[in-house]
Structures are given as C-alpha cells and as structure tokens.
Design a protein around this motif. Structure first.
Motif, PDB file in Angstrom:
ATOM      1  N   HIS A  18      -8.781 -18.601  16.363  1.00  0.00           N
ATOM      2  CA  HIS A  18      -8.678 -17.875  15.091  1.00  0.00           C
ATOM      3  C   HIS A  18      -7.552 -18.402  14.187  1.00  0.00           C
ATOM      4  O   HIS A  18      -7.733 -18.543  12.969  1.00  0.00           O
ATOM      5  CB  HIS A  18      -8.455 -16.391  15.401  1.00  0.00           C
ATOM      6  CG  HIS A  18      -8.392 -15.508  14.196  1.00  0.00           C
ATOM      7  ND1 HIS A  18      -9.492 -15.166  13.460  1.00  0.00           N
ATOM      8  CD2 HIS A  18      -7.338 -14.907  13.588  1.00  0.00           C
ATOM      9  CE1 HIS A  18      -9.127 -14.383  12.456  1.00  0.00           C
ATOM     10  NE2 HIS A  18      -7.820 -14.213  12.501  1.00  0.00           N
ATOM     11  N   HIS A  71      -7.383 -20.010  10.404  1.00  0.00           N
ATOM     12  CA  HIS A  71      -6.530 -19.625   9.262  1.00  0.00           C
ATOM     13  C   HIS A  71      -5.872 -20.860   8.644  1.00  0.00           C
ATOM     14  O   HIS A  71      -5.817 -21.010   7.430  1.00  0.00           O
ATOM     15  CB  HIS A  71      -5.447 -18.645   9.708  1.00  0.00           C
ATOM     16  CG  HIS A  71      -5.875 -17.204   9.654  1.00  0.00           C
ATOM     17  ND1 HIS A  71      -6.314 -16.608   8.491  1.00  0.00           N
ATOM     18  CD2 HIS A  71      -5.920 -16.232  10.604  1.00  0.00           C
ATOM     19  CE1 HIS A  71      -6.619 -15.340   8.730  1.00  0.00           C
ATOM     20  NE2 HIS A  71      -6.389 -15.083  10.007  1.00  0.00           N
ATOM     21  N   SER A 110       0.035 -13.186   9.832  1.00  0.00           N
ATOM     22  CA  SER A 110      -1.108 -12.272   9.784  1.00  0.00           C
ATOM     23  C   SER A 110      -0.725 -10.937  10.410  1.00  0.00           C
ATOM     24  O   SER A 110       0.446 -10.682  10.685  1.00  0.00           O
ATOM     25  CB  SER A 110      -2.300 -12.902  10.515  1.00  0.00           C
ATOM     26  OG  SER A 110      -2.094 -12.839  11.897  1.00  0.00           O
ATOM     27  N   GLY A 111      -1.745 -10.109  10.653  1.00  0.00           N
ATOM     28  CA  GLY A 111      -1.484  -8.808  11.268  1.00  0.00           C
ATOM     29  C   GLY A 111      -1.171  -8.945  12.749  1.00  0.00           C
ATOM     30  O   GLY A 111      -0.545  -8.079  13.346  1.00  0.00           O
ATOM     31  N   GLY A 112      -1.585 -10.049  13.342  1.00  0.00           N
ATOM     32  CA  GLY A 112      -1.370 -10.222  14.780  1.00  0.00           C
ATOM     33  C   GLY A 112      -0.407 -11.347  15.115  1.00  0.00           C
ATOM     34  O   GLY A 112       0.047 -11.441  16.259  1.00  0.00           O
ATOM     35  N   GLY A 129       2.752  -9.006   9.471  1.00  0.00           N
ATOM     36  CA  GLY A 129       1.736  -8.122   8.869  1.00  0.00           C
ATOM     37  C   GLY A 129       1.768  -6.738   9.510  1.00  0.00           C
ATOM     38  O   GLY A 129       1.601  -5.711   8.838  1.00  0.00           O
ATOM     39  N   ASP A 187       2.359  -3.113   7.842  1.00  0.00           N
ATOM     40  CA  ASP A 187       1.463  -1.968   8.080  1.00  0.00           C
ATOM     41  C   ASP A 187       2.252  -0.755   8.583  1.00  0.00           C
ATOM     42  O   ASP A 187       1.975   0.376   8.193  1.00  0.00           O
ATOM     43  CB  ASP A 187       0.365  -2.355   9.091  1.00  0.00           C
ATOM     44  CG  ASP A 187      -0.583  -3.413   8.531  1.00  0.00           C
ATOM     45  OD1 ASP A 187      -0.678  -3.530   7.293  1.00  0.00           O
ATOM     46  OD2 ASP A 187      -1.220  -4.123   9.328  1.00  0.00           O
ATOM     47  N   GLY A 235      -0.076  -3.925   3.942  1.00  0.00           N
ATOM     48  CA  GLY A 235       0.531  -5.067   3.257  1.00  0.00           C
ATOM     49  C   GLY A 235       0.380  -5.016   1.744  1.00  0.00           C
ATOM     50  O   GLY A 235       1.382  -5.006   1.010  1.00  0.00           O
ATOM     51  N   GLU A 285       3.347  -4.215  -1.040  1.00  0.00           N
ATOM     52  CA  GLU A 285       3.606  -5.200  -2.097  1.00  0.00           C
ATOM     53  C   GLU A 285       3.522  -4.547  -3.481  1.00  0.00           C
ATOM     54  O   GLU A 285       4.381  -4.771  -4.335  1.00  0.00           O
ATOM     55  CB  GLU A 285       2.611  -6.365  -2.008  1.00  0.00           C
ATOM     56  CG  GLU A 285       2.865  -7.357  -3.129  1.00  0.00           C
ATOM     57  CD  GLU A 285       1.998  -8.599  -3.106  1.00  0.00           C
ATOM     58  OE1 GLU A 285       0.919  -8.596  -2.498  1.00  0.00           O
ATOM     59  OE2 GLU A 285       2.423  -9.584  -3.733  1.00  0.00           O
ATOM     60  N   GLY A 345      -3.392 -13.393   6.677  1.00  0.00           N
ATOM     61  CA  GLY A 345      -3.500 -12.285   5.722  1.00  0.00           C
ATOM     62  C   GLY A 345      -2.269 -12.090   4.846  1.00  0.00           C
ATOM     63  O   GLY A 345      -2.390 -11.807   3.651  1.00  0.00           O
ATOM     64  N   VAL A 346      -1.069 -12.251   5.410  1.00  0.00           N
ATOM     65  CA  VAL A 346       0.156 -12.021   4.633  1.00  0.00           C
ATOM     66  C   VAL A 346       0.356 -13.132   3.590  1.00  0.00           C
ATOM     67  O   VAL A 346       1.116 -12.972   2.631  1.00  0.00           O
ATOM     68  CB  VAL A 346       1.386 -11.860   5.572  1.00  0.00           C
ATOM     69  CG1 VAL A 346       2.647 -11.538   4.790  1.00  0.00           C
ATOM     70  CG2 VAL A 346       1.129 -10.781   6.612  1.00  0.00           C
ATOM     71  N   ASN A 355       0.304 -12.378  -0.050  1.00  0.00           N
ATOM     72  CA  ASN A 355       1.447 -11.746  -0.715  1.00  0.00           C
ATOM     73  C   ASN A 355       2.016 -12.654  -1.822  1.00  0.00           C
ATOM     74  O   ASN A 355       2.471 -13.767  -1.563  1.00  0.00           O
ATOM     75  CB  ASN A 355       2.533 -11.446   0.337  1.00  0.00           C
ATOM     76  CG  ASN A 355       3.683 -10.656  -0.238  1.00  0.00           C
ATOM     77  OD1 ASN A 355       4.491 -11.185  -0.980  1.00  0.00           O
ATOM     78  ND2 ASN A 355       3.752  -9.388   0.119  1.00  0.00           N
ATOM     79  N   THR A 381      -7.276 -13.745   4.142  1.00  0.00           N
ATOM     80  CA  THR A 381      -7.611 -12.724   5.142  1.00  0.00           C
ATOM     81  C   THR A 381      -8.835 -13.210   5.937  1.00  0.00           C
ATOM     82  O   THR A 381      -9.444 -14.225   5.605  1.00  0.00           O
ATOM     83  CB  THR A 381      -7.855 -11.354   4.472  1.00  0.00           C
ATOM     84  OG1 THR A 381      -8.658 -11.554   3.323  1.00  0.00           O
ATOM     85  CG2 THR A 381      -6.548 -10.723   4.032  1.00  0.00           C
ATOM     86  N   ASP A 382      -9.174 -12.458   7.001  1.00  0.00           N
ATOM     87  CA  ASP A 382     -10.183 -12.955   7.935  1.00  0.00           C
ATOM     88  C   ASP A 382     -11.528 -13.251   7.257  1.00  0.00           C
ATOM     89  O   ASP A 382     -12.059 -12.412   6.528  1.00  0.00           O
ATOM     90  CB  ASP A 382     -10.379 -11.930   9.062  1.00  0.00           C
ATOM     91  CG  ASP A 382      -9.153 -11.875   9.965  1.00  0.00           C
ATOM     92  OD1 ASP A 382      -8.280 -12.755   9.836  1.00  0.00           O
ATOM     93  OD2 ASP A 382      -9.081 -10.954  10.800  1.00  0.00           O
TER      94      ASP A 382
END
Ligand code: KG4
Ligand code: ZN
Length: 345
Positions: free
Chosen positions: A120, A124, A145-147, A172, A176, A189, A193, A279-280, A283, A310-311
């Motif tokens: 994954h 990205h 990212s979120g993870g 991320g 959150d 996120g 922002e 994902g971040v 920003n 983002t995904d």
C-alpha cells in the motif's frame, strides 16, 4: 476487411480495499489513468468516530463488483482488454484486504492474466508518477497517512530504503485524535486544517518530539497527549479554550517536525528530488512548508493532487505496472498481510 490493430499500451486493473475506500482503477502504461473510481465509506464510519473494521469489510464486499463495473464502463474497456491485475495485499485491515485480494485472484484466474500484489505505501509513493511525468528515481519520499509516517529513500523502481518511521502514532492518526478532542468529525485531518486557518500557530507551545539530528524516527503520541492535557486542564479550571489556536498550534508542531526531518534526510541521502505521499499530503500547509524549505536548498519537490493523495486504486495500478515490467507476479496463494513491511519481498 483490414484487421484493426489495437493501439493501446499495457492495461493494468487494480483494486484497493485496505481501509475504508473501495477503489478500482485502470491505468495504461503505468502513468495514464483511464479510470479511477473511489467509493468512500467515510459517512458510514463517521458516527463511530473512526473506521470500524468489520463494517469496512462488509461494505467492501457489497461495493467491489459495482465499483469494478463502473471503472470498466468509464474507461470504455472490457475485461478481455486487461493485461494484469494489481491488488493491495498489505498493510491494512486484514478483513478489508482479503476482499480485494479475493476479487483480484478470481479475476486474474478467470482471465488468465498475471496477478500482482502491491504494498500500500509503495502505491502511495507511486501516485507521484501519475502526477509528474518527468519524475524518475532516485528521490526521497515523505509518506504521511492515517497508518504510517515514514521517510523512504527510493533508489530505483524496486529498491526502497526505509530511513525511519514513527515509533507510535502516525501523523494522520494524531490529526484524527486531536479532531476528536476538539469535537470535530472523522476524518479529522481536513477539519483540523480548516480550523487551524483561523488560529495562531504560536499560541500554545506544544512539544516537537524527537527533533535531534541524525534520527529519522518520528513520535506523535506525546504531542497528542499534550493537546489532550491542555484541553482537560483548561476545562477543569473553567478557562476558555480557543479551538482554532489549539488546531493551529498542534498542526504547526506536527508539520515542523516532518519538514525538519525531511530536509535532514535529503542531505544525508544526497538526492535533489523530494516527493510527498499519503493522505496527510493533502494538507496545504505541509505542501507550502515543504515547497519553501525545498526551494531554499535547490531541491525539486512534487506531490500528487488531492484525489491521488488519499487511498485510491490508480496508485496501486501504477506500482503494479512496474512490478509487471520486472515479472514480479504473485500466485493464487497471495494473502492479505496486515503489517507487511516496506521494501521486503
Ligand atoms: O492515506 P490515507 O487516505 O489512508 C491511510 O492509508 O491511512 O490517509 C488518511 C489520513 C487520515 O488520518 C486523515 O485525517 C488524513 O489522512 N488527512 C489529512 C488531510 N486530509 C487527510 N491530514 C491533515 N490534513 C489534511 N488536509
Ligand atoms: Zn493509504
């Protein structure tokens, strides 16, 4: 009648179901997006304040075939036109990954085309190739990212050196969690922002963790706890909280560490090209800060458009294309691997 010769390049169909987006994309010759359909489950998970894995898996099962059909229709191709099937097989939520992996295996088997398992985060990073036609390795990628939060030295299309990653929360995830403290909806996120634009980034001196030179590890749990402690102590004392100042000060502390470490990594790796991913990367302030820092050092800097940050499955198809070129195919034993390490085979 003269036989019509098909005038198109290699067409990869990819599936992405690692978290809460069901996405199917078709990419031609690695860099040309023919269709990139993303079905987001965000409204479904919002009422729980985060992704509920079981719900995500069930929704992926419902969505995967309709999203596949929409993708083929939009691209104006049939399954018979496809040369290979790419799929995210990790890291991610195991039940969610399995939906995409199962669908991809069935498609590859029935069509008799190669199956390609994609990491994954490599996806990205490769989103940058879809955006920037001139981009070639070597470069450094900041993956946020979120993870995950990681600095990666991409030496060529298949050699990735992980320079450092987070010891605890991903950046991320910190966005959150801070959003939740401030009573903002999931995913936090973009909300943080938005609110930060109205606040003063220097209002509250939140800690900037692990700023020492030479280490490319990150830590965001201390910053998140500092925001929580600030919030709780103000509430206990019945003092007024300015949420915009909290958002702006948090964002500034988090982003300053990312920018400082990224610039150190550029120096250590001796490369002059930087990309942003995850994902971040959507920003705007992070993009601006990195643009400025890179310009000062004469570093070329690029990032994908927000849809590709983002995904999405287009980035997975792009990565799959380069794996296809190297003949790195998976067999039908391919499985979801929730904590798949980067750069290892
Ligand atoms: O890459 P992604 O879509 O999913 C994962 O692989 O994790 O990243 C989602 C993360 C979430 O934590 C979300 O809050 C964050 O990216 N995010 C942002 C922004 N847009 C999305 N964080 C800060 N500012 C944004 N504009
Ligand atoms: Zn992601």
């Amino acid at each position: 009648m003269e036989e019509q010769v098909k005038q198109r390049g290699k067409l990869i169909l990819a599936i992405e179901t690692s978290c809460d987006e069901t996405s199917v994309a078709l990419v031609e010759d690695g860099r040309k997006i023919r269709a990139n359909i993303i079905s987001s489950q965000v409204p479904l998970h919002r009422k729980y304040g985060g992704v509920v894995p079981e719900i995500a898996s069930r929704k992926h099962i419902e969505n995967v075939l309709p999203v596949l059909e929409e993708c083929l229709t939009e691209a104006g191709v049939t399954l018979d036109d496809i040369d290979g099937i790419g799929v995210t097989y990790g890291p991610g939520l195991v039940g969610a990954l399995l939906v995409g992996v199962s669908a991809a295996k069935a498609l590859a088997f029935s069509l008799g085309v190669p199956l390609i398992g994609v990491h994954h985060l490599e996806g990205h990073i490769f989103a940058n190739f879809l955006e920037n036609e001139q981009l070639e390795p070597p470069f450094v990628a900041l993956v946020v990212s979120g993870g995950h939060t990681a600095l990666v030295h991409v030496k060529d299309y298949s050699t990735f050196e992980l320079l450092g990653e987070t010891r605890d929360d991903a950046v991320g995830e910190a966005f959150d969690k801070v959003a939740r403290i401030l009573g903002l909806p999931y995913p936090g996120g973009p909300e943080v922002e938005r609110l930060a634009k109205e606040g003063d980034p220097d209002a509250i001196p939140f800690p900037k963790a692990l700023c020492e030179k030479g280490s490319f590890e990150f830590s965001f749990s201390g910053l998140k706890s500092a925001v929580l402690n600030y919030h709780n102590s103000k509430k206990m004392k019945n003092e007024e909280i300015n949420p915009a100042d909290v958002a702006a000060s948090f964002q500034s502390a988090a982003l300053d560490v990312l920018v400082a470490k990224t610039m150190q990594a550029m120096e250590v790796c001796g490369v002059k090209q930087l990309v942003l991913a995850g994902g971040v990367a959507a920003n705007t302030m992070l993009r601006e800060k990195l643009t400025e820092a890179a310009a000062q050092k004469g570093i070329a800097f690029s990032y994908p458009n927000k849809i590709l940050c983002t995904d999405n499955a287009a980035m997975i198809a792009c990565r799959a294309h380069y794996l296809y070129e190297e003949g790195r195919f998976a067999d039908l034993h391919l499985n979801g691997v929730p904590s798949l390490p980067l750069g290892k085979r």
